[in-house]
Design a protein around this motif. Structure first.
Motif, PDB file in Angstrom:
ATOM      1  N   LYS A 159     -22.980 -27.206  48.340  1.00 54.79           N
ATOM      2  CA  LYS A 159     -23.812 -27.605  49.474  1.00 54.79           C
ATOM      3  C   LYS A 159     -24.775 -28.694  49.047  1.00 54.79           C
ATOM      4  O   LYS A 159     -25.398 -28.609  47.990  1.00 54.79           O
ATOM      5  CB  LYS A 159     -24.599 -26.400  50.002  1.00 54.79           C
ATOM      6  N   VAL A 160     -24.891 -29.725  49.869  1.00 56.46           N
ATOM      7  CA  VAL A 160     -25.796 -30.843  49.599  1.00 56.46           C
ATOM      8  C   VAL A 160     -27.083 -30.640  50.391  1.00 56.46           C
ATOM      9  O   VAL A 160     -27.052 -30.517  51.617  1.00 56.46           O
ATOM     10  CB  VAL A 160     -25.159 -32.191  49.988  1.00 56.46           C
ATOM     11  N   LYS A 161     -28.206 -30.593  49.687  1.00 61.20           N
ATOM     12  CA  LYS A 161     -29.504 -30.429  50.342  1.00 61.20           C
ATOM     13  C   LYS A 161     -30.282 -31.734  50.184  1.00 61.20           C
ATOM     14  O   LYS A 161     -31.011 -31.926  49.218  1.00 61.20           O
ATOM     15  CB  LYS A 161     -30.262 -29.260  49.730  1.00 61.20           C
ATOM     16  N   THR A 162     -30.080 -32.623  51.129  1.00 63.29           N
ATOM     17  CA  THR A 162     -30.762 -33.917  51.090  1.00 63.29           C
ATOM     18  C   THR A 162     -31.520 -34.148  52.387  1.00 63.29           C
ATOM     19  O   THR A 162     -31.083 -33.700  53.454  1.00 63.29           O
ATOM     20  CB  THR A 162     -29.755 -35.064  50.871  1.00 63.29           C
ATOM     21  N   THR A 163     -32.640 -34.822  52.274  1.00 65.90           N
ATOM     22  CA  THR A 163     -33.418 -35.183  53.466  1.00 65.90           C
ATOM     23  C   THR A 163     -33.053 -36.578  53.968  1.00 65.90           C
ATOM     24  O   THR A 163     -33.612 -37.039  54.951  1.00 65.90           O
ATOM     25  CB  THR A 163     -34.929 -35.148  53.149  1.00 65.90           C
ATOM     26  N   LEU A 164     -32.109 -37.219  53.286  1.00 59.97           N
ATOM     27  CA  LEU A 164     -31.691 -38.557  53.695  1.00 59.97           C
ATOM     28  C   LEU A 164     -31.061 -38.518  55.080  1.00 59.97           C
ATOM     29  O   LEU A 164     -30.213 -37.663  55.363  1.00 59.97           O
ATOM     30  CB  LEU A 164     -30.685 -39.120  52.687  1.00 59.97           C
ATOM     31  N   TRP A 183     -13.666 -30.796  48.984  1.00 58.64           N
ATOM     32  CA  TRP A 183     -12.913 -30.618  47.738  1.00 58.64           C
ATOM     33  C   TRP A 183     -13.412 -29.385  46.990  1.00 58.64           C
ATOM     34  O   TRP A 183     -12.612 -28.585  46.493  1.00 58.64           O
ATOM     35  CB  TRP A 183     -13.057 -31.863  46.849  1.00 58.64           C
ATOM     36  N   LEU A 184     -14.726 -29.221  46.898  1.00 59.48           N
ATOM     37  CA  LEU A 184     -15.287 -28.072  46.190  1.00 59.48           C
ATOM     38  C   LEU A 184     -14.890 -26.756  46.849  1.00 59.48           C
ATOM     39  O   LEU A 184     -14.713 -25.740  46.167  1.00 59.48           O
ATOM     40  CB  LEU A 184     -16.810 -28.182  46.135  1.00 59.48           C
ATOM     41  N   ASN A 185     -14.744 -26.768  48.165  1.00 60.44           N
ATOM     42  CA  ASN A 185     -14.413 -25.547  48.896  1.00 60.44           C
ATOM     43  C   ASN A 185     -12.926 -25.232  48.890  1.00 60.44           C
ATOM     44  O   ASN A 185     -12.533 -24.116  49.267  1.00 60.44           O
ATOM     45  CB  ASN A 185     -14.900 -25.650  50.341  1.00 60.44           C
ATOM     46  N   THR A 186     -12.117 -26.170  48.464  1.00 63.73           N
ATOM     47  CA  THR A 186     -10.666 -25.961  48.504  1.00 63.73           C
ATOM     48  C   THR A 186     -10.011 -26.056  47.130  1.00 63.73           C
ATOM     49  O   THR A 186      -8.784 -25.989  47.024  1.00 63.73           O
ATOM     50  CB  THR A 186      -9.999 -26.970  49.450  1.00 63.73           C
ATOM     51  N   ASN A 187     -10.835 -26.220  46.083  1.00 66.46           N
ATOM     52  CA  ASN A 187     -10.292 -26.339  44.734  1.00 66.46           C
ATOM     53  C   ASN A 187     -11.090 -25.475  43.757  1.00 66.46           C
ATOM     54  O   ASN A 187     -12.263 -25.198  43.969  1.00 66.46           O
ATOM     55  CB  ASN A 187     -10.339 -27.787  44.256  1.00 66.46           C
TER      56      ASN A 187
END
Length: 211
Positions: A159-164, A183-187
Motif C-alpha cells: 500500500k502506498v501512503k502518499t499525500t501527493l 504486481w505486489l498483490n498478485t506475485n
C-alpha cells in the motif's frame, strides 16, 4: 532550518556556466553526452570551481559517493553479491528518477525517468518493486538494498501512503503506482530486502550523487 542554498557549475553541457538551482543544472546536463557538473555551497566556491574545472560529477558516472571501501563493506557485513536501488527528486514534488545498480561493480541495470511531479518516496518504492519484478524473472534469489524505510514499508504493506495529489503532469506516475501495487498483490518473491546503513557504510551505490 531551511535547506541550505547550493550553486551548480556546468563545465560540459548544453550551456556551460553557474546555475542557482538543480533544475537549471539538470536542464543543461540531462542526456548530454559526457556532461560534467558539480554543486557548491557558495557562489564564490562555484566560481573558483568553474574556473578550475576539477572535481566534477559526470552524467554517466558509475562511481558512488561512498565513505568506505568495498573490502570494508564486506567486513561490515554488506552482501556484495547483491543489488541496490535509489531515487532522486529535485523538489517536492519535482523532477524524479530512479535506478538500480549491482553492488559490487556499480553497473547500472535500469534507470527510469525523469518524471514530472514526483516525490523521492514514490521513486524509491517504484525502484524497489521494479527490482523485485525483474529478479522474479530470473532463477536467482537476490539480496536487494534500499536506503528508504518508507519504500520498504509500502512494499511490505502492499500500500502506498502518499499525500501527493494526482495531476495531469504526474498521471503517469500514479499509473505506475497502480501497476506496482497490482504486481505486489498478485506475485510472491523470495528476495531479501534490507535497509542500507548509510551512517556506517556511506551512500548507497545507486545514489545519484546530488546531495
Amino acid at each position: 532550518m531551511g535547506k541550505k542554498k547550493k550553486y551548480y557549475v556546468v563545465w560540459v553541457g548544453i550551456s556551460p556556466g553557474i546555475y542557482d538551482t538543480w533544475d537549471e543544472c539538470l536542464r543543461q546536463t540531462k542526456g548530454y553526452p559526457g556532461a560534467k557538473y558539480k554543486s557548491y555551497p557558495t557562489r564564490a566556491a562555484a566560481i573558483a570551481g568553474y574556473e578550475g574545472g576539477v572535481d566534477y560529477n559526470t552524467s554517466n558516472s558509475k562511481t558512488p559517493q561512498t565513505q568506505i571501501s568495498k573490502d570494508e563493506w564486506a567486513a561490515a557485513g554488506v552482501n556484495l553479491d547483491s543489488f541496490c536501488v535509489d531515487a532522486a527528486c529535485s523538489g517536492n514534488p519535482g523532477i524524479m528518477e530512479y535506478r538500480g545498480v549491482w553492488t559490487d561493480n556499480n553497473i547500472e541495470l535500469f534507470r527510469k525517468g525523469p518524471y514530472q511531479g514526483g516525490t523521492n518516496n514514490i521513486g524509491e518504492f517504484l525502484a524497489l518493486v521494479h527490482a523485485l519484478a525483474f529478479f522474479n524473472q530470473t532463477n536467482k534469489t537476490m539480496h536487494i538494498y534500499t536506503d528508504s524505510k518508507t519504500a520498504m514499508a509500502w512494499v511490505r504493506n502492499k500500500k502506498v501512503k502518499t499525500t501527493l495529489k494526482q495531476t495531469q503532469e504526474n498521471a503517469v506516475l500514479f499509473a505506475m503506482l497502480d501497476r506496482a501495487i497490482q504486481w505486489l498483490n498478485t506475485n510472491t518473491y523470495k528476495h531479501t530486502i534490507e535497509k542500507w546503513n548509510t551512517k556506517e557504510w556511506g551512500e548507497i551505490p545507486a545514489d545519484f550523487g546530488r546531495k
